[in-house]
Motif scaffolding. Sequence first.
Motif, PDB file in Angstrom:
ATOM      1  N   GLU A  56       8.177 -46.100 -22.544  1.00  0.00           N
ATOM      2  CA  GLU A  56       7.636 -46.063 -23.904  1.00  0.00           C
ATOM      3  C   GLU A  56       7.959 -47.350 -24.647  1.00  0.00           C
ATOM      4  O   GLU A  56       7.109 -47.893 -25.365  1.00  0.00           O
ATOM      5  CB  GLU A  56       8.199 -44.853 -24.656  1.00  0.00           C
ATOM      6  CG  GLU A  56       7.640 -43.515 -24.177  1.00  0.00           C
ATOM      7  CD  GLU A  56       8.300 -42.333 -24.858  1.00  0.00           C
ATOM      8  OE1 GLU A  56       9.282 -42.559 -25.618  1.00  0.00           O
ATOM      9  OE2 GLU A  56       7.851 -41.194 -24.635  1.00  0.00           O
ATOM     10  N   SER A  57       9.179 -47.842 -24.470  1.00  0.00           N
ATOM     11  CA  SER A  57       9.574 -49.091 -25.120  1.00  0.00           C
ATOM     12  C   SER A  57       8.763 -50.261 -24.583  1.00  0.00           C
ATOM     13  O   SER A  57       8.253 -51.094 -25.351  1.00  0.00           O
ATOM     14  CB  SER A  57      11.072 -49.341 -24.902  1.00  0.00           C
ATOM     15  OG  SER A  57      11.477 -50.543 -25.526  1.00  0.00           O
ATOM     16  N   SER A  70       4.364 -46.922 -12.105  1.00  0.00           N
ATOM     17  CA  SER A  70       5.555 -47.631 -12.555  1.00  0.00           C
ATOM     18  C   SER A  70       6.658 -46.655 -12.931  1.00  0.00           C
ATOM     19  O   SER A  70       6.414 -45.466 -13.157  1.00  0.00           O
ATOM     20  CB  SER A  70       5.221 -48.528 -13.757  1.00  0.00           C
ATOM     21  OG  SER A  70       4.693 -47.757 -14.831  1.00  0.00           O
ATOM     22  N   GLN A  71       7.877 -47.185 -13.002  1.00  0.00           N
ATOM     23  CA  GLN A  71       9.036 -46.415 -13.439  1.00  0.00           C
ATOM     24  C   GLN A  71       9.896 -47.295 -14.329  1.00  0.00           C
ATOM     25  O   GLN A  71      10.062 -48.484 -14.085  1.00  0.00           O
ATOM     26  CB  GLN A  71       9.858 -45.935 -12.235  1.00  0.00           C
ATOM     27  CG  GLN A  71      10.374 -47.051 -11.339  1.00  0.00           C
ATOM     28  CD  GLN A  71      11.231 -46.567 -10.192  1.00  0.00           C
ATOM     29  OE1 GLN A  71      11.968 -45.595 -10.332  1.00  0.00           O
ATOM     30  NE2 GLN A  71      11.138 -47.228  -9.037  1.00  0.00           N
ATOM     31  N   GLY A  72      10.437 -46.707 -15.389  1.00  0.00           N
ATOM     32  CA  GLY A  72      11.307 -47.443 -16.277  1.00  0.00           C
ATOM     33  C   GLY A  72      12.717 -47.495 -15.738  1.00  0.00           C
ATOM     34  O   GLY A  72      13.236 -46.496 -15.225  1.00  0.00           O
ATOM     35  N   LEU A  73      13.365 -48.661 -15.845  1.00  0.00           N
ATOM     36  CA  LEU A  73      14.717 -48.833 -15.339  1.00  0.00           C
ATOM     37  C   LEU A  73      15.751 -48.986 -16.451  1.00  0.00           C
ATOM     38  O   LEU A  73      16.820 -48.402 -16.388  1.00  0.00           O
ATOM     39  CB  LEU A  73      14.794 -50.053 -14.417  1.00  0.00           C
ATOM     40  CG  LEU A  73      13.933 -50.027 -13.153  1.00  0.00           C
ATOM     41  CD1 LEU A  73      14.138 -51.316 -12.364  1.00  0.00           C
ATOM     42  CD2 LEU A  73      14.252 -48.811 -12.294  1.00  0.00           C
ATOM     43  N   PHE A  74      15.413 -49.773 -17.477  1.00  0.00           N
ATOM     44  CA  PHE A  74      16.441 -50.125 -18.449  1.00  0.00           C
ATOM     45  C   PHE A  74      15.791 -50.714 -19.686  1.00  0.00           C
ATOM     46  O   PHE A  74      14.778 -51.412 -19.595  1.00  0.00           O
ATOM     47  CB  PHE A  74      17.392 -51.156 -17.828  1.00  0.00           C
ATOM     48  CG  PHE A  74      18.483 -51.625 -18.743  1.00  0.00           C
ATOM     49  CD1 PHE A  74      19.627 -50.876 -18.920  1.00  0.00           C
ATOM     50  CD2 PHE A  74      18.370 -52.830 -19.427  1.00  0.00           C
ATOM     51  CE1 PHE A  74      20.642 -51.308 -19.768  1.00  0.00           C
ATOM     52  CE2 PHE A  74      19.371 -53.271 -20.269  1.00  0.00           C
ATOM     53  CZ  PHE A  74      20.518 -52.500 -20.437  1.00  0.00           C
ATOM     54  N   LYS A  75      16.391 -50.429 -20.867  1.00  0.00           N
ATOM     55  CA  LYS A  75      15.917 -51.067 -22.092  1.00  0.00           C
ATOM     56  C   LYS A  75      17.081 -51.318 -23.029  1.00  0.00           C
ATOM     57  O   LYS A  75      18.131 -50.664 -22.965  1.00  0.00           O
ATOM     58  CB  LYS A  75      14.868 -50.199 -22.788  1.00  0.00           C
ATOM     59  CG  LYS A  75      15.424 -49.067 -23.631  1.00  0.00           C
ATOM     60  CD  LYS A  75      14.320 -48.346 -24.370  1.00  0.00           C
ATOM     61  CE  LYS A  75      14.870 -47.290 -25.324  1.00  0.00           C
ATOM     62  NZ  LYS A  75      15.485 -47.881 -26.534  1.00  0.00           N
ATOM     63  N   ALA A  84      12.698 -54.531 -22.108  1.00  0.00           N
ATOM     64  CA  ALA A  84      12.565 -53.410 -21.180  1.00  0.00           C
ATOM     65  C   ALA A  84      12.272 -53.928 -19.780  1.00  0.00           C
ATOM     66  O   ALA A  84      11.565 -54.929 -19.610  1.00  0.00           O
ATOM     67  CB  ALA A  84      11.452 -52.461 -21.629  1.00  0.00           C
ATOM     68  N   LEU A  85      12.825 -53.253 -18.794  1.00  0.00           N
ATOM     69  CA  LEU A  85      12.637 -53.596 -17.385  1.00  0.00           C
ATOM     70  C   LEU A  85      12.007 -52.404 -16.679  1.00  0.00           C
ATOM     71  O   LEU A  85      12.550 -51.305 -16.698  1.00  0.00           O
ATOM     72  CB  LEU A  85      13.978 -53.939 -16.739  1.00  0.00           C
ATOM     73  CG  LEU A  85      13.990 -54.173 -15.223  1.00  0.00           C
ATOM     74  CD1 LEU A  85      13.175 -55.400 -14.855  1.00  0.00           C
ATOM     75  CD2 LEU A  85      15.433 -54.330 -14.720  1.00  0.00           C
ATOM     76  N   VAL A  86      10.841 -52.625 -16.063  1.00  0.00           N
ATOM     77  CA  VAL A  86      10.148 -51.583 -15.311  1.00  0.00           C
ATOM     78  C   VAL A  86       9.873 -52.086 -13.900  1.00  0.00           C
ATOM     79  O   VAL A  86       9.952 -53.286 -13.624  1.00  0.00           O
ATOM     80  CB  VAL A  86       8.836 -51.152 -16.001  1.00  0.00           C
ATOM     81  CG1 VAL A  86       9.107 -50.590 -17.385  1.00  0.00           C
ATOM     82  CG2 VAL A  86       7.853 -52.325 -16.086  1.00  0.00           C
ATOM     83  N   ALA A  87       9.547 -51.162 -13.008  1.00  0.00           N
ATOM     84  CA  ALA A  87       9.298 -51.512 -11.612  1.00  0.00           C
ATOM     85  C   ALA A  87       8.205 -50.618 -11.065  1.00  0.00           C
ATOM     86  O   ALA A  87       7.756 -49.673 -11.721  1.00  0.00           O
ATOM     87  CB  ALA A  87      10.581 -51.351 -10.794  1.00  0.00           C
ATOM     88  N   ASP A  88       7.773 -50.905  -9.836  1.00  0.00           N
ATOM     89  CA  ASP A  88       6.876 -49.973  -9.170  1.00  0.00           C
ATOM     90  C   ASP A  88       7.688 -48.760  -8.720  1.00  0.00           C
ATOM     91  O   ASP A  88       8.890 -48.672  -8.945  1.00  0.00           O
ATOM     92  CB  ASP A  88       6.133 -50.644  -8.012  1.00  0.00           C
ATOM     93  CG  ASP A  88       7.069 -51.157  -6.909  1.00  0.00           C
ATOM     94  OD1 ASP A  88       8.197 -50.660  -6.804  1.00  0.00           O
ATOM     95  OD2 ASP A  88       6.659 -52.056  -6.154  1.00  0.00           O
ATOM     96  N   THR A  89       7.035 -47.801  -8.083  1.00  0.00           N
ATOM     97  CA  THR A  89       7.701 -46.538  -7.767  1.00  0.00           C
ATOM     98  C   THR A  89       8.216 -46.470  -6.333  1.00  0.00           C
ATOM     99  O   THR A  89       8.622 -45.402  -5.871  1.00  0.00           O
ATOM    100  CB  THR A  89       6.726 -45.364  -8.001  1.00  0.00           C
ATOM    101  OG1 THR A  89       5.537 -45.557  -7.215  1.00  0.00           O
ATOM    102  CG2 THR A  89       6.336 -45.268  -9.467  1.00  0.00           C
ATOM    103  N   LYS A  90       8.210 -47.587  -5.628  1.00  0.00           N
ATOM    104  CA  LYS A  90       8.691 -47.577  -4.249  1.00  0.00           C
ATOM    105  C   LYS A  90      10.213 -47.462  -4.209  1.00  0.00           C
ATOM    106  O   LYS A  90      10.910 -47.850  -5.150  1.00  0.00           O
ATOM    107  CB  LYS A  90       8.240 -48.844  -3.525  1.00  0.00           C
ATOM    108  CG  LYS A  90       6.726 -48.933  -3.367  1.00  0.00           C
ATOM    109  CD  LYS A  90       6.319 -50.197  -2.634  1.00  0.00           C
ATOM    110  CE  LYS A  90       4.802 -50.268  -2.480  1.00  0.00           C
ATOM    111  NZ  LYS A  90       4.358 -51.484  -1.767  1.00  0.00           N
TER     112      LYS A  90
END
Length: 212
Positions: A56-57, A70-75, A84-90
């Motif tokens: 969301e961020s 995608s998946q959220g990792l950290f904000k 904010a740091l996001v990544a793929d879902t692997k």
Amino acid sequence: MANLEPAPSSKNTNVWKWVGLGCGGALLFAIAAIGGFAYFVARNFGVSANPQEVEESAQQIFDYNIPGGSQGLFKMNPMGIEFALVADTKAQPEVLLSVGSIPPEISKEEPNAGESFLEGFQEPLEQSINNKTSQGFEFTEEKIEEKSLCEQTVSVTVREGTMSDSDSEGVPAINYLAVVQHNNSERFISLITTGTQAKETAQTVFDSLKCK
């Protein structure tokens, strides 16, 4: 036919959350690099590793589309600097996208705050990944390319190299770094992609970015 990826194990998820926390430390170094603000860093960091909150961020800063989801990792949002740091879902992500926004009051005091942030952030980010996982990045070529971002032409630093771990030979790795002015604030991105399609994936994700 859908390309089904194995669900991330709790072990891998925890590893990437620790990478996110390492990025948080890198963020503090980057803020200090902007100049004059380190004293205030200890106030409210707005830290979260909740995937939904992180996404969301991130989506308040940029619209983006990561192939396969995608998946959220950290904000964090210390002093109004949104990150904010996001990544793929692997299970072992091949896309890491960092997005951020620097508010006008900071940009006014430090006109190149976005560039200073990226310079101060990128090396600790890579070091955090190297320390918390078995993966290691080595970028051997760097160039500047003109690309379109948020309906503007911006200078993008493009770094090419390899990512390797103890169990495999190196695979291609690409890193995009860019800053753009939007609605009186600076938006910045750091995009790392790996794998045989690293170049194509980097371009696809970058082309999907739209300022919010």
